[in-house]
Write an enzyme that holds these catalytic residues in place. Structure first.
Site, short mmCIF file in Angstrom:
data_model
loop_
_atom_site.label_atom_id
_atom_site.label_comp_id
_atom_site.label_asym_id
_atom_site.label_seq_id
_atom_site.Cartn_x
_atom_site.Cartn_y
_atom_site.Cartn_z
N ASN A 1 0.85 -1.20 0.00
CA ASN A 1 0.00 0.00 0.00
C ASN A 1 0.88 1.24 0.00
OD1 ASN A 1 0.51 0.87 2.86
ND2 ASN A 1 -0.27 -1.20 3.20
N PHE B 1 -4.00 3.38 14.93
CA PHE B 1 -4.39 4.35 13.91
C PHE B 1 -5.53 3.75 13.09
CE2 PHE B 1 -1.55 8.04 13.48
CZ PHE B 1 -0.81 7.82 14.62
O1 C5P Z 1 -8.47 -2.76 11.62
P1 C5P Z 1 -7.54 -1.79 10.98
O2 C5P Z 1 -6.56 -2.42 10.03
O3 C5P Z 1 -8.22 -0.63 10.32
O4 C5P Z 1 -6.72 -1.16 12.22
C1 C5P Z 1 -5.68 -0.27 12.03
C2 C5P Z 1 -4.75 -0.36 13.20
O5 C5P Z 1 -4.44 -1.74 13.48
C3 C5P Z 1 -3.43 0.31 12.94
O6 C5P Z 1 -2.94 0.85 14.15
C4 C5P Z 1 -2.56 -0.84 12.41
O7 C5P Z 1 -1.19 -0.60 12.63
C5 C5P Z 1 -3.08 -2.03 13.20
N1 C5P Z 1 -3.03 -3.31 12.47
C6 C5P Z 1 -2.23 -4.32 12.93
N2 C5P Z 1 -2.20 -5.53 12.27
C7 C5P Z 1 -2.98 -5.76 11.21
C8 C5P Z 1 -3.83 -4.74 10.73
C9 C5P Z 1 -3.83 -3.53 11.39
O8 C5P Z 1 -1.51 -4.12 13.91
N3 C5P Z 1 -2.93 -6.92 10.60
#
Ligand code: C5P
Length: 401
Positions: free
Chosen positions: A209, A322
């Site tokens: 991304n 975030f």
């Molecule tokens: O659920 P979502 O992906 O929108 O959540 C975003 C947050 O979760 C961010 O702080 C991101 O760094 C963390 N995240 C994570 N592991 C993932 C997906 C998101 O730690 N697989």
């Protein structure tokens, strides 16, 4: 409190140099210890005598003057300073430091120092808006140099616009803020994740991304400046890690998961700015995938949600997430705070132009687990880093109190 704080005031050659006399005098009134360095051009606007009287110290102007006690002047000034303020900072000064040119006492002192450097630009509007000057400012900001101003108003050249040096009173206030927060994360370990992850499809292709990593790098640099031991776990970015952080480069979400889990027990705070891929290809082809038909589908499997895993084992640690969303921003952010067991979440609307993912600015909201929501107006990621860390510090305070 600036009492006893050792500040080098650097003056480069702009008409606003006369305002620096007031700056030095105001800093002295706050009982800061001041040494002034002037460039050759600055001496054409105001005399060293003015500054030696106001600072109570001899003014340094020349790289090669034979210093007393056989000290090397730029090195001794660089070591002595806790802060260096360059006011006024010309486009020339900014350009030189951004390009690594150290050809006089002021540039060598700045580049040899580990002090917090505050650059207060003053120049004509068109010059300030020149993309080369803007790029230099961006580069220096990324390396942790702080910028204060310029303000808008009437300029000495007769133009009106952005380029006026900030008023001495405002600079002193800014310095008081900076010195006040210094050390409020001392003896704390802060883990920050940043950047995108890459999920390999074959030896040359991956899913990823547009995250630039800037928000996380700004937080890591700011936390280190505020005294924390910082572990920065980052996916691939084009950024230089900030000075004095422990840098752990990773590639995929699984790599990031492993490193975060390994380092989390030693942390007091974890801030997860990384844009982690939610899915990865079910299998990675050993060889480059060849085109076959008109279409192809990819089988994907879920990556672990690192933040949710941390939420389960966080104990008394502070956890900050975030949320980058394109719809229902606050609703989703609130849901995530609860679901992932977070203390704070920063929510951005990624459809806004000029902020967010691949930009130097950000805006959005910060929500806490007690139900409060605060708007964060458009600001630099550096400024936002300080606001987020202010909240973290106050939560840590509650925790230990
Ligand atoms: O659920 P979502 O992906 O929108 O959540 C975003 C947050 O979760 C961010 O702080 C991101 O760094 C963390 N995240 C994570 N592991 C993932 C997906 C998101 O730690 N697989």
């Amino acid at each position: 409190m600036l009492k006893g704080t050792r500040i080098v005031v650097g003056i480069s050659g702009g008409i606003a140099a006369y305002k620096s006399a007031d700056l030095v005098s105001r800093l002295r009134k706050k009982s800061a210890l001041i040494k002034v360095v002037m460039t050759k051009r600055a001496e054409e606007f105001i005399t060293p005598l003015t500054f030696s009287s106001l600072s109570g110290n001899e003014v340094a102007t020349d790289m090669f003057s034979c210093p007393k006690e056989r000290e090397i002047q730029h090195i001794s000034l660089a070591h002595w300073a806790e802060y260096i303020i360059i006011a006024p900072a010309t486009a020339n000064f900014i350009g030189k430091v951004a390009s690594g040119i150290a050809d006089d006492l002021l540039t060598t002192t700045v580049m040899a120092s580990k002090a917090g450097v505050v650059i207060v630009p003053a120049m004509n509007t068109n010059m300030y808006n020149n993309p080369i000057v803007q790029r230099n400012i961006e580069d220096l900001s990324r390396h942790g140099y702080l910028f204060f101003g310029p303000a808008e108003g009437n300029l000495a050249c007769g133009d009106k616009g952005t380029g006026r040096m900030e008023e001495p009173e405002a600079i002193v206030e800014y310095m008081e803020g900076l010195a006040g927060v210094k050390g409020d994360l001392e003896n704390r370990t802060v883990l920050v994740t940043a950047g995108p992850t890459r999920e390999a499809l074959d030896p040359v292709r991956f899913l990823s991304n547009a995250s630039s990593g800037r928000m996380g790098y700004s937080i890591a640099g700011t936390a280190a400046r505020r005294g924390a031991r910082v572990i920065l776990i980052s996916g691939p970015t084009n950024l230089e890690p900030p000075p004095s952080v422990e840098f752990v480069p990773v590639v995929s979400a699984l790599d990031m998961y492993n490193e975060v889990m390994r380092r989390f027990p030693e942390c007091d705070v974890a801030i997860k700015t990384a844009a982690v891929s939610d899915y990865r290809p079910a299998s990675v082809s050993q060889h480059k995938i060849k085109k076959t038909g008109d279409g192809m589908s990819l089988a994907l499997v879920r990556n672990p949600d690192i933040l949710s895993e941390l939420g389960k084992i966080k104990g008394g640690r502070i956890l900050v997430g975030f949320a980058a969303e394109s719809t229902n921003l606050l609703e989703y952010a609130r849901e995530k705070i609860n679901k992932k067991n977070l203390d704070l979440i920063v929510a951005n609307d990624i459809t806004r132009k000029g902020t967010g993912f691949d930009s130097d600015a950000n805006e959005g909201y910060i929500l806490d687990s007690a139900g409060a929501t605060e708007e964060l107006p458009r600001m630099s990621k550096m400024q936002m880093a300080d606001i987020i860390l202010d909240k973290v510090v106050s939560l840590l305070g509650k925790d230990s109190g």
